[in-house]
Design a protein around this motif. Structure first.
Motif, mmCIF file in Angstrom:
data_model
loop_
_atom_site.group_PDB
_atom_site.id
_atom_site.type_symbol
_atom_site.label_atom_id
_atom_site.label_comp_id
_atom_site.label_asym_id
_atom_site.label_seq_id
_atom_site.Cartn_x
_atom_site.Cartn_y
_atom_site.Cartn_z
ATOM 1 N N LEU A 127 0.829 -1.199 0.000
ATOM 2 C CA LEU A 127 0.000 0.000 0.000
ATOM 3 C C LEU A 127 0.868 1.254 0.000
ATOM 4 O O LEU A 127 1.752 1.411 0.843
ATOM 5 C CB LEU A 127 -0.919 0.010 1.225
ATOM 6 C CG LEU A 127 -2.057 -1.004 1.235
ATOM 7 C CD1 LEU A 127 -2.870 -0.870 2.517
ATOM 8 C CD2 LEU A 127 -2.953 -0.845 0.021
ATOM 9 N N GLU A 128 0.581 2.144 -0.930
ATOM 10 C CA GLU A 128 1.327 3.389 -1.048
ATOM 11 C C GLU A 128 0.382 4.501 -1.489
ATOM 12 O O GLU A 128 -0.703 4.239 -2.030
ATOM 13 C CB GLU A 128 2.461 3.257 -2.076
ATOM 14 C CG GLU A 128 3.521 2.239 -1.709
ATOM 15 C CD GLU A 128 4.575 2.081 -2.801
ATOM 16 O OE1 GLU A 128 5.759 2.257 -2.495
ATOM 17 O OE2 GLU A 128 4.190 1.802 -3.949
ATOM 18 N N GLY A 129 0.794 5.733 -1.265
ATOM 19 C CA GLY A 129 0.077 6.886 -1.801
ATOM 20 C C GLY A 129 -1.392 6.912 -1.447
ATOM 21 O O GLY A 129 -1.795 6.666 -0.304
ATOM 22 N N ASP A 130 -2.213 7.198 -2.448
ATOM 23 C CA ASP A 130 -3.655 7.327 -2.233
ATOM 24 C C ASP A 130 -4.294 6.032 -1.765
ATOM 25 O O ASP A 130 -5.259 6.059 -0.988
ATOM 26 C CB ASP A 130 -4.336 7.795 -3.533
ATOM 27 C CG ASP A 130 -3.970 9.226 -3.899
ATOM 28 O OD1 ASP A 130 -3.487 9.952 -3.003
ATOM 29 O OD2 ASP A 130 -4.163 9.610 -5.064
ATOM 30 N N ARG A 131 -3.775 4.902 -2.229
ATOM 31 C CA ARG A 131 -4.330 3.611 -1.796
ATOM 32 C C ARG A 131 -4.127 3.413 -0.295
ATOM 33 O O ARG A 131 -5.028 2.941 0.413
ATOM 34 C CB ARG A 131 -3.657 2.456 -2.554
ATOM 35 C CG ARG A 131 -4.094 2.343 -3.991
ATOM 36 C CD ARG A 131 -5.455 1.668 -4.129
ATOM 37 N NE ARG A 131 -5.423 0.283 -3.706
ATOM 38 C CZ ARG A 131 -6.256 -0.242 -2.802
ATOM 39 N NH1 ARG A 131 -7.173 0.501 -2.225
ATOM 40 N NH2 ARG A 131 -6.179 -1.525 -2.469
ATOM 41 N N LEU A 132 -2.959 3.788 0.202
ATOM 42 C CA LEU A 132 -2.682 3.676 1.630
ATOM 43 C C LEU A 132 -3.605 4.600 2.418
ATOM 44 O O LEU A 132 -4.223 4.176 3.405
ATOM 45 C CB LEU A 132 -1.220 4.022 1.908
ATOM 46 C CG LEU A 132 -0.812 4.114 3.378
ATOM 47 C CD1 LEU A 132 -1.043 2.791 4.099
ATOM 48 C CD2 LEU A 132 0.653 4.538 3.497
ATOM 49 N N PHE A 133 -3.727 5.846 1.993
ATOM 50 C CA PHE A 133 -4.580 6.794 2.705
ATOM 51 C C PHE A 133 -6.033 6.336 2.713
ATOM 52 O O PHE A 133 -6.734 6.500 3.715
ATOM 53 C CB PHE A 133 -4.463 8.184 2.073
ATOM 54 C CG PHE A 133 -3.289 8.978 2.578
ATOM 55 C CD1 PHE A 133 -3.436 9.898 3.602
ATOM 56 C CD2 PHE A 133 -2.024 8.791 2.038
ATOM 57 C CE1 PHE A 133 -2.358 10.621 4.080
ATOM 58 C CE2 PHE A 133 -0.936 9.510 2.509
ATOM 59 C CZ PHE A 133 -1.096 10.432 3.532
ATOM 60 N N ALA A 134 -6.485 5.757 1.603
ATOM 61 C CA ALA A 134 -7.876 5.304 1.514
ATOM 62 C C ALA A 134 -8.143 4.152 2.482
ATOM 63 O O ALA A 134 -9.179 4.128 3.161
ATOM 64 C CB ALA A 134 -8.198 4.882 0.085
ATOM 65 N N GLU A 135 -7.226 3.199 2.552
ATOM 66 C CA GLU A 135 -7.422 2.052 3.443
ATOM 67 C C GLU A 135 -7.327 2.459 4.909
ATOM 68 O O GLU A 135 -8.080 1.972 5.748
ATOM 69 C CB GLU A 135 -6.400 0.954 3.130
ATOM 70 C CG GLU A 135 -6.678 0.193 1.844
ATOM 71 C CD GLU A 135 -8.010 -0.552 1.885
ATOM 72 O OE1 GLU A 135 -8.455 -0.961 2.985
ATOM 73 O OE2 GLU A 135 -8.595 -0.739 0.817
ATOM 74 N N VAL A 136 -6.413 3.361 5.224
ATOM 75 C CA VAL A 136 -6.293 3.845 6.601
ATOM 76 C C VAL A 136 -7.567 4.580 7.011
ATOM 77 O O VAL A 136 -8.070 4.418 8.128
ATOM 78 C CB VAL A 136 -5.060 4.747 6.756
ATOM 79 C CG1 VAL A 136 -5.103 5.509 8.086
ATOM 80 C CG2 VAL A 136 -3.783 3.925 6.666
ATOM 81 N N ALA A 137 -8.116 5.374 6.098
ATOM 82 C CA ALA A 137 -9.324 6.135 6.398
ATOM 83 C C ALA A 137 -10.507 5.225 6.699
ATOM 84 O O ALA A 137 -11.391 5.575 7.488
ATOM 85 C CB ALA A 137 -9.662 7.061 5.234
ATOM 86 N N LEU A 138 -10.538 4.031 6.095
ATOM 87 C CA LEU A 138 -11.630 3.089 6.314
ATOM 88 C C LEU A 138 -11.499 2.314 7.623
ATOM 89 O O LEU A 138 -12.483 1.780 8.135
ATOM 90 C CB LEU A 138 -11.702 2.089 5.152
ATOM 91 C CG LEU A 138 -12.163 2.619 3.799
ATOM 92 C CD1 LEU A 138 -11.987 1.543 2.731
ATOM 93 C CD2 LEU A 138 -13.614 3.072 3.862
ATOM 94 N N ALA A 139 -10.285 2.242 8.158
ATOM 95 C CA ALA A 139 -10.013 1.389 9.318
ATOM 96 C C ALA A 139 -10.356 2.083 10.631
ATOM 97 O O ALA A 139 -10.334 3.313 10.740
ATOM 98 C CB ALA A 139 -8.548 0.970 9.319
#
Length: 250
Positions: free
Chosen positions: A107-119
């Motif tokens: 996970l990097e960049g926007d994908r990382l931020f998106a997954e963190v935001a969901l958790a």
């Protein structure tokens, strides 16, 4: 909860600090584990059976024979298989009620931020500073608690960085990015297998406490384990008012 859940999670429900209300919080929660290796394995093997509703496993690596000495989420027949998929298979067999999402990627960049935001809680079980700092930035930006762990040779460390608390530090406060820090890899220096289990299990414990809302987290403290002497040290970690990552945090 249905009758089967009351039985499956009965030993949690018996604890007054958790009870039915706390267990229902676990069942409704989403946990993100970054790395399905030495630390992510025991962390996942406690979170899924404990009743975390959705568990996201993110790892772009595949299972190697040298992993099996400590990465207990994987089996010999999984060699060559994506770690995230192997972990998903193991966890589904243990607790099919837990929705396991396998992300076969780093996970990097926007994908990382998106997954963190969901958790609801993030567990950093990675093995490199670049990922750790990226995960920390995402957690601060999304205001999500981060449970961090590390293990090498006979040494381990565990910490919680919770941006929801006004005086809590972030990972960057403790290990500023860009500092001349040498990250040793277990592929070169070795690692005592149970150390990863101890640290990963403690990460799971801190994550479950954060979600259930019980006890006191490790926020503001760093636990250091000397596995040869089997001694723990607790170090207070203050928030850096000039930290470039979290100083703008309310």
């Amino acid at each position: 909860m249905i009758d089967d859940q009351l039985l499956r999670y009965s030993r949690h429900i018996l604890l007054p600090q958790i009870g039915i209300e706390g267990q229902e919080k676990l069942l409704a929660a989403r946990a993100l584990i970054i790395g399905a290796g030495g630390l992510g394995s025991p962390a996942a093997l406690y979170l899924a059976p404990a009743g975390i509703g959705t568990l996201v496993l993110a790892d772009g690596d595949t299972v190697d024979l040298t992993n099996l000495q400590r990465q207990i989420l994987h089996r010999t027949e999984a060699i060559g298989m994506a770690k995230a998929a192997s972990g998903q298979r193991t966890l589904n067999a243990i607790n099919p009620e837990c929705r396991v999402i396998a992300l076969q990627e780093r996970l990097e960049g926007d994908r990382l931020f998106a997954e963190v935001a969901l958790a609801d809680v993030v567990l950093d079980c990675s093995d490199n500073f670049a990922t750790r700092h990226a995960v920390n930035r995402a957690c601060v930006a999304a205001n999500k608690p981060l449970v961090s762990g590390a293990a090498i040779r006979f040494d381990g460390q565990v910490a919680v960085f919770d941006p929801r608390l006004p005086d809590a530090p972030c990972y960057h406060c403790l290990f500023p990015e860009g500092d001349n820090v040498n990250l040793e890899r277990c592929a070169v220096t070795g690692v005592f297998a149970p150390i990863t289990g101890i640290v990963g299990a403690m990460q799971a414990a801190e994550a479950l406490k954060l979600v259930a809302g019980c006890g006191k987290s490790l926020a503001g403290r760093l636990l250091l384990l000397d596995g040869l002497a089997m001694e723990w040290r607790s170090i207070k970690v203050p928030r850096d008012p000039d930290c470039t990552v979290c100083k703008q945090r309310p």
